[in-house]
Every structure is written in structure tokens, then in C-alpha cells.
Design a protein around this motif. Sequence first.
Motif, PDB file in Angstrom:
ATOM      1  N   LEU A 165       0.802  -1.220   0.000  1.00 41.29           N
ATOM      2  CA  LEU A 165       0.000   0.000   0.000  1.00 41.29           C
ATOM      3  C   LEU A 165       0.844   1.283   0.000  1.00 41.29           C
ATOM      4  O   LEU A 165       0.582   2.201  -0.784  1.00 41.29           O
ATOM      5  CB  LEU A 165      -0.938  -0.025   1.212  1.00 41.29           C
ATOM      6  CG  LEU A 165      -2.269   0.686   1.041  1.00 41.29           C
ATOM      7  CD1 LEU A 165      -3.018   0.161  -0.168  1.00 41.29           C
ATOM      8  CD2 LEU A 165      -3.100   0.534   2.293  1.00 41.29           C
ATOM      9  N   PRO A 166       1.894   1.387   0.853  1.00 43.52           N
ATOM     10  CA  PRO A 166       2.703   2.613   0.820  1.00 43.52           C
ATOM     11  C   PRO A 166       3.398   2.849  -0.523  1.00 43.52           C
ATOM     12  O   PRO A 166       3.690   3.989  -0.867  1.00 43.52           O
ATOM     13  CB  PRO A 166       3.740   2.386   1.919  1.00 43.52           C
ATOM     14  CG  PRO A 166       3.130   1.384   2.813  1.00 43.52           C
ATOM     15  CD  PRO A 166       2.307   0.496   1.940  1.00 43.52           C
ATOM     16  N   VAL A 167       3.665   1.771  -1.275  1.00 47.02           N
ATOM     17  CA  VAL A 167       4.346   1.943  -2.560  1.00 47.02           C
ATOM     18  C   VAL A 167       3.428   2.631  -3.560  1.00 47.02           C
ATOM     19  O   VAL A 167       3.867   3.472  -4.336  1.00 47.02           O
ATOM     20  CB  VAL A 167       4.823   0.582  -3.116  1.00 47.02           C
ATOM     21  CG1 VAL A 167       5.516   0.765  -4.446  1.00 47.02           C
ATOM     22  CG2 VAL A 167       5.736  -0.105  -2.132  1.00 47.02           C
ATOM     23  N   ILE A 168       2.142   2.253  -3.545  1.00 44.28           N
ATOM     24  CA  ILE A 168       1.242   2.827  -4.547  1.00 44.28           C
ATOM     25  C   ILE A 168       0.713   4.192  -4.118  1.00 44.28           C
ATOM     26  O   ILE A 168       0.239   4.956  -4.937  1.00 44.28           O
ATOM     27  CB  ILE A 168       0.070   1.887  -4.888  1.00 44.28           C
ATOM     28  CG1 ILE A 168      -0.679   1.497  -3.620  1.00 44.28           C
ATOM     29  CG2 ILE A 168       0.541   0.669  -5.622  1.00 44.28           C
ATOM     30  CD1 ILE A 168      -1.928   0.734  -3.909  1.00 44.28           C
ATOM     31  N   THR A 169       0.810   4.513  -2.840  1.00 35.70           N
ATOM     32  CA  THR A 169       0.380   5.841  -2.392  1.00 35.70           C
ATOM     33  C   THR A 169       1.356   6.882  -2.927  1.00 35.70           C
ATOM     34  O   THR A 169       2.556   6.688  -2.843  1.00 35.70           O
ATOM     35  CB  THR A 169       0.384   5.906  -0.859  1.00 35.70           C
ATOM     36  OG1 THR A 169      -0.331   4.793  -0.357  1.00 35.70           O
ATOM     37  CG2 THR A 169      -0.242   7.186  -0.367  1.00 35.70           C
ATOM     38  N   PRO A 170       0.841   7.987  -3.493  1.00 33.84           N
ATOM     39  CA  PRO A 170       1.758   9.029  -3.958  1.00 33.84           C
ATOM     40  C   PRO A 170       2.696   9.449  -2.834  1.00 33.84           C
ATOM     41  O   PRO A 170       2.248   9.672  -1.705  1.00 33.84           O
ATOM     42  CB  PRO A 170       0.823  10.164  -4.350  1.00 33.84           C
ATOM     43  CG  PRO A 170      -0.458   9.491  -4.686  1.00 33.84           C
ATOM     44  CD  PRO A 170      -0.557   8.301  -3.798  1.00 33.84           C
ATOM     45  N   LEU A 171       3.985   9.548  -3.136  1.00 34.25           N
ATOM     46  CA  LEU A 171       4.981   9.851  -2.101  1.00 34.25           C
ATOM     47  C   LEU A 171       4.683  11.180  -1.412  1.00 34.25           C
ATOM     48  O   LEU A 171       4.904  11.327  -0.209  1.00 34.25           O
ATOM     49  CB  LEU A 171       6.385   9.858  -2.719  1.00 34.25           C
ATOM     50  CG  LEU A 171       7.540   9.944  -1.730  1.00 34.25           C
ATOM     51  CD1 LEU A 171       7.462   8.828  -0.713  1.00 34.25           C
ATOM     52  CD2 LEU A 171       8.874   9.891  -2.450  1.00 34.25           C
ATOM     53  N   VAL A 172       4.153  12.132  -2.176  1.00 37.07           N
ATOM     54  CA  VAL A 172       3.824  13.440  -1.592  1.00 37.07           C
ATOM     55  C   VAL A 172       2.845  13.267  -0.432  1.00 37.07           C
ATOM     56  O   VAL A 172       2.997  13.865   0.634  1.00 37.07           O
ATOM     57  CB  VAL A 172       3.222  14.365  -2.671  1.00 37.07           C
ATOM     58  CG1 VAL A 172       2.829  15.684  -2.071  1.00 37.07           C
ATOM     59  CG2 VAL A 172       4.201  14.568  -3.799  1.00 37.07           C
ATOM     60  N   VAL A 173       1.847  12.421  -0.642  1.00 35.91           N
ATOM     61  CA  VAL A 173       0.855  12.159   0.403  1.00 35.91           C
ATOM     62  C   VAL A 173       1.541  11.556   1.627  1.00 35.91           C
ATOM     63  O   VAL A 173       1.342  12.012   2.759  1.00 35.91           O
ATOM     64  CB  VAL A 173      -0.236  11.209  -0.139  1.00 35.91           C
ATOM     65  CG1 VAL A 173      -1.100  10.681   0.993  1.00 35.91           C
ATOM     66  CG2 VAL A 173      -1.081  11.917  -1.174  1.00 35.91           C
ATOM     67  N   SER A 174       2.387  10.540   1.400  1.00 36.32           N
ATOM     68  CA  SER A 174       3.075   9.887   2.517  1.00 36.32           C
ATOM     69  C   SER A 174       3.923  10.878   3.294  1.00 36.32           C
ATOM     70  O   SER A 174       3.952  10.855   4.523  1.00 36.32           O
ATOM     71  CB  SER A 174       3.967   8.756   2.001  1.00 36.32           C
ATOM     72  OG  SER A 174       3.213   7.859   1.242  1.00 36.32           O
ATOM     73  N   LEU A 175       4.614  11.756   2.570  1.00 36.15           N
ATOM     74  CA  LEU A 175       5.524  12.678   3.230  1.00 36.15           C
ATOM     75  C   LEU A 175       4.779  13.637   4.159  1.00 36.15           C
ATOM     76  O   LEU A 175       5.153  13.814   5.317  1.00 36.15           O
ATOM     77  CB  LEU A 175       6.315  13.474   2.187  1.00 36.15           C
ATOM     78  CG  LEU A 175       7.336  12.654   1.413  1.00 36.15           C
ATOM     79  CD1 LEU A 175       7.905  13.456   0.257  1.00 36.15           C
ATOM     80  CD2 LEU A 175       8.461  12.206   2.328  1.00 36.15           C
ATOM     81  N   TYR A 176       3.701  14.245   3.668  1.00 36.48           N
ATOM     82  CA  TYR A 176       2.966  15.181   4.523  1.00 36.48           C
ATOM     83  C   TYR A 176       2.273  14.460   5.660  1.00 36.48           C
ATOM     84  O   TYR A 176       2.149  14.989   6.768  1.00 36.48           O
ATOM     85  CB  TYR A 176       1.985  16.008   3.698  1.00 36.48           C
ATOM     86  CG  TYR A 176       2.689  17.094   2.946  1.00 36.48           C
ATOM     87  CD1 TYR A 176       3.366  18.096   3.633  1.00 36.48           C
ATOM     88  CD2 TYR A 176       2.734  17.100   1.564  1.00 36.48           C
ATOM     89  CE1 TYR A 176       4.059  19.076   2.970  1.00 36.48           C
ATOM     90  CE2 TYR A 176       3.418  18.078   0.882  1.00 36.48           C
ATOM     91  CZ  TYR A 176       4.079  19.064   1.591  1.00 36.48           C
ATOM     92  OH  TYR A 176       4.763  20.034   0.934  1.00 36.48           O
ATOM     93  N   LEU A 177       1.826  13.235   5.378  1.00 33.85           N
ATOM     94  CA  LEU A 177       1.206  12.437   6.433  1.00 33.85           C
ATOM     95  C   LEU A 177       2.210  12.184   7.560  1.00 33.85           C
ATOM     96  O   LEU A 177       1.917  12.374   8.740  1.00 33.85           O
ATOM     97  CB  LEU A 177       0.713  11.123   5.835  1.00 33.85           C
ATOM     98  CG  LEU A 177       0.141  10.100   6.793  1.00 33.85           C
ATOM     99  CD1 LEU A 177      -1.032  10.692   7.542  1.00 33.85           C
ATOM    100  CD2 LEU A 177      -0.290   8.862   6.027  1.00 33.85           C
ATOM    101  N   TRP A 178       3.429  11.787   7.176  1.00 30.30           N
ATOM    102  CA  TRP A 178       4.448  11.502   8.197  1.00 30.30           C
ATOM    103  C   TRP A 178       4.872  12.775   8.901  1.00 30.30           C
ATOM    104  O   TRP A 178       5.140  12.757  10.102  1.00 30.30           O
ATOM    105  CB  TRP A 178       5.654  10.799   7.566  1.00 30.30           C
ATOM    106  CG  TRP A 178       5.445   9.328   7.438  1.00 30.30           C
ATOM    107  CD1 TRP A 178       4.625   8.711   6.539  1.00 30.30           C
ATOM    108  CD2 TRP A 178       6.028   8.290   8.226  1.00 30.30           C
ATOM    109  NE1 TRP A 178       4.680   7.358   6.718  1.00 30.30           N
ATOM    110  CE2 TRP A 178       5.537   7.070   7.749  1.00 30.30           C
ATOM    111  CE3 TRP A 178       6.943   8.282   9.285  1.00 30.30           C
ATOM    112  CZ2 TRP A 178       5.923   5.849   8.285  1.00 30.30           C
ATOM    113  CZ3 TRP A 178       7.326   7.059   9.831  1.00 30.30           C
ATOM    114  CH2 TRP A 178       6.805   5.848   9.325  1.00 30.30           C
TER     115      TRP A 178
END
Lengths: 315, 297
Positions: free
Chosen positions: A136-149
Motif C-alpha cells: 500500500l505505501p508503494v502505490i500511495t503518492p509519495l507526496v501524500v506519505s511525506l505530509y502524512l508523516w
Amino acid sequence: MTTLQDHPVSGGQSLPQLPVARRDSLWRRFRRASPFALIYSAAILVFYTIIFIIPFGTGIWLAFQNWDFITTPKFVGLRNFGRAFTDQYFWWALQKTLLFSVVEIALGLSLALLFALALSQILGKWQNIYLSLYYLPVITPLVVSLYLWRWLYRPTGGAFNTLLSSVGLPEQPFLASPQQALWAITAVIIWAHLGTGIVLFLAGINDVPESLFEAARLDGAGFWQSFFKITMPLIRPVLVYQMVVSVIGTVQMFEAFFLIPGPGFSTRTLALYTYELGFRALNLGYGAAVSLIIFVMLLGATVFQLRRWQIQWEH
Amino acid sequence: MARTADTTRLHTPLSPFQRWIVSGKWTKTVVFLILAFFSFAMFYPFIWLLFSSFKTGADILSLPVTLLPKRWTLDAYLMVMDPTRANLPIAYVNSIIVTSGTVISVLITASMGGFIFARLEFPGRDYLFYFVLSTTMVPFLTLLIPLYIVMRELNLLNSLWGVWVPSMFSSFGIFLCRQFVYGIPRELYDAAKIDGSGDFGIYRNIILPLTKPILSALAIFVFLGAFNAYLWPLVILNEEKKLTLPLIIARMANRFGGTDYQAVMAGSVLVSIPPLIVFLIFQKNFVRGIALTGLKG
């Protein structure tokens, strides 16, 4: 008239005079080629000229110039490369890049291998369900992951600090600290990329014939012994491929350091430095020189890894 | 008599728990539980993302922070969907245009290239192929500044064309398809040739249908790459109405990040949906695709 005995294959004494196939002239070979192939080749050649040859040539030319987009470019010889060696910021950026890449790859690939190994013990539906979750984290846009973290990392009220203080540990500044920021970002990227490694390693492990493990078991080999003696050598190509690709990927990682940077220069890597030189400081010549240094380093790293692997492979 | 007594004691049935320990199945269960814990840990950030997007502005900043919203609301979603307050809907259209353009063009050029480089003959074919392959050795970062200059000369700055053009061909895709076409029996090609088909006809009617498995795997990789791309669109686009989704999320995080973080969360959820759908639809092809790419050795 040729008899059977004359035939070279059937053991005749003398070779018959076979007509030598005459090499067609280049023009005739072109005329015989299908138009479809020629049109496609022309298109691909035009494309790579615009997108690759011209930019690459421009980049090399630019590395010997001083240019800011506005004035006329000025030839400065090797000064841009010489500058990199005395530039404190360049060395800091190189240091951050190496620290990030080495830790990300070492930790990320070991974790991926461990997870893949554990997943290989579980068969059927659950293996797929876990795999999808890890992916799941691979397919999530990295931008989304970064702001989420970044949201989870907040020094006050962030989810991680809430978790830490609820088990009695001291709260951490994470991204706000020059010492922790690089590792906080590394953790995000390991999390974001873990799925790729797991999927590839699991495919490799699942491909190892069950009969090999069976034979090892009968010979009294334990789980870890068969892992190191059977699984590891057989999935080495996947491991090397994943390593080579990861090096190229991590050195070029940009978004993380651009979007959720630590304070000061604590997370400015070469990728970010190149971008800032080119598009913020408008120091195009020096930016091109730095990016060429990155190219040479990556080329060296790739050749080194493939060589090393080849040697071990032959053993 | 004593012997019988002994054997009966030996054959005393084990309790289910003892049998579980003795049979060694417990290791599997432990592995299963560890994996379950870690998959929860992997998933944990997404749970925060989802719940936070349903919070109100006051709720998301209140201390101590809670996972569940105090009051469930769709305000954040309405806010980011409102064209007067955020450009998310426009960015959606932009992203879909660029991504579908990239996927379609790469699928066409890769399958054609795979067929041409594997089966057709013309002078310089192998040189051309190795050249195309060698371009992957130069990292994109090295081409970033000069490629931007080229795009400026071509007047493609600040347009979706500029984002799309450099990714029309994929050397990796061509390589993948070439490997795959080698696996298709040559006789099929020869037979069609004898029947009088042209090369394009053979590509269209025979090769294209047969390369579908590898193309659907390639499509997922290309889709994810194009949809999630950040650096190149960042360099090319700057007008608010032209931005793609990742760029809009970054702008929203900078604009709303201090006060309306729930809006960033809601936007993030909406941006994550298309890749998720594509992944769920093509999941089977995806796993098969990894096998087909031969990356697993």
C-alpha cells in the motif's frame, strides 16, 4: 553431381564449393526493410535526440560554462568541477546523500528480505492479503506519505510523540532536530519502498523448487541453514538487481528532502543541491557540473556492484 | 500385562495445545502474528490519514490528540472539492490527462519497439536498440537542468505537453516487450508473412493481443510513475491551473498546513484513490507481471 560422400556433414573427403552468401549493400538492405520498422526507428531516433542526446550534450557543455539564464554563457574551463571539490556545501550534500542511501538500502533490503521470508512461510489467501497491505505505501503518492508523516512527526501533539509519552518515553523533536531529521526521513522512505523489495524477494523465494528444501531437510539442515545455503544463492540475481536499482533511486531521491526538510542543511542531499543550484540560485553551469559528478558516481557504483556480483556468481 | 499398560500411557491423546506445540505448527502461528503486527504498523499512518480527514479544524489541532474525530464531518472534503477554495478538481483533470497520455503512448511505443527490435530486420537495428537501452544509464537528475533548457526552447514550459513529451517512450518498456516477443514462436510471424500480412498488420493482429500480459504489468508501473511524479512536473509547471495532483497537495500543505490540516488530509485521501483503484483492478496482472519481467532471476 554431389554424392552423399561429398557432403561435409556425412564425412566426405573434400568440401564442395558452396556459394558464399554475398553481403547485400546497405542500400539494398534498407530497401528490403519494412517501412513500419523504418518509420518507428526514425521516430525513436528523433525522440531520443530531443530528450536525451541534445540535453546530455548541453549538460556537458554547460558544465564548462558560467550561465544564469539571462547573460551570455561564459566559458570557464574546469572551474565548475574544481569548485565542487572546495565547496563545503557540496561535501555536506555528498555526506547526507551517502548516509541516507547506505542506511536506506541496508535496512530497507534486510527488512524486505526478512518480511519476504516470513511471508513465504504463509501460503494462500493470507500471503496475498499481507502482501497487499505491505504494498500500500508503494502505490500511495509519495507526496501524500511525506505530509502524512510530517503530521505524525509533529513535536507537540504528533501521533508518534503521543505514543512515546503514553509508554513513558521522552518526546522527540524528529524533523525539527538537525540530528534526527535525516533519520526521520530515512524511516519514511524505508516504509514507503519496503513493499517493492518484499514483492520481488517473495517472488524469488517462491520460485525456489520445493524439492531443494525437501532434500536439505532430509539431510538434516535447519531453517536458517537452508536459507543461507539454498535461498540466498538462488535469489542473488534479484538481490543484486534490487540493490543496483535502489542505489540509483535513493541517490536521486528528491521529494522527501524538498518537501519535509530538516533545519538548515541537515537534509540537503545532492539531488536537492542540484535542483537549488539550477532553479533557485540560477547557477546553471555549476548545477550541471554537480549533476555530471552524480552521473559518474552512479555509473561507477553500478559497474562496481555488477562486477562484484559476477565474481561471486562464478564461484 | 504391564506392557499393555505402558503402551496405553504412551498413546494417551495429547491435548490440542500439546499437539500444536509438538507438531511445530506454533512457529507458523508466531510468524503469522508477527506479520499481523507489522502489517498493522505499516497501515497505522493511513488510519490517521483517514480519520483525520473527517475532523473539524478545531478538532485536528486540539490537544491531547485523538485518533477518532470528536465530531464526524465532511467539511474538509467539501472544502477541497470547492473550486473557489482549492484547485483539486482541475488538478484531477490535469493528472488524468498526463497520466493516461503517458500510459497509452508508452504501451504503444513499447509493444511496437519490442516487436520491431525482436523480429524485424533492418540495418543498424541492434545498434539502435543498445543505444536506447544505454540511455537508462544516465540518471534523470543529470538531464534535469539541460532538459529544462530544451523544453524552454521548444516552448513547452508551463504546459502539460512538456510533462508528457519526455515520457512518450520508455526504454525499460521496450526492453521488457522485446524479451516477451522473443518468447512468441517465430512461426506465427512467418506464417502471417506468407499469408501476405504487412508488418504493421502482424503487429496489430498477432503481436499486440499476445503481449497483453506484459503490457498490463507495464501499464501499472507506468501509471504509478506518471501519476505520482513530482520533480519534473514541478520544474515544468508553475501556473496554478496547470498543476498535477502531487503538486497541488504540496501547495495545499503549505497554504492550509498551519490551520486547516484536515483539508490536506482530505485532499491526500482523494489523491490516493486512483492509484488504489488501478492497483486493485490489476493486482493479479501485477504479481504475474513481476514473474514475467524476469526480475526475480
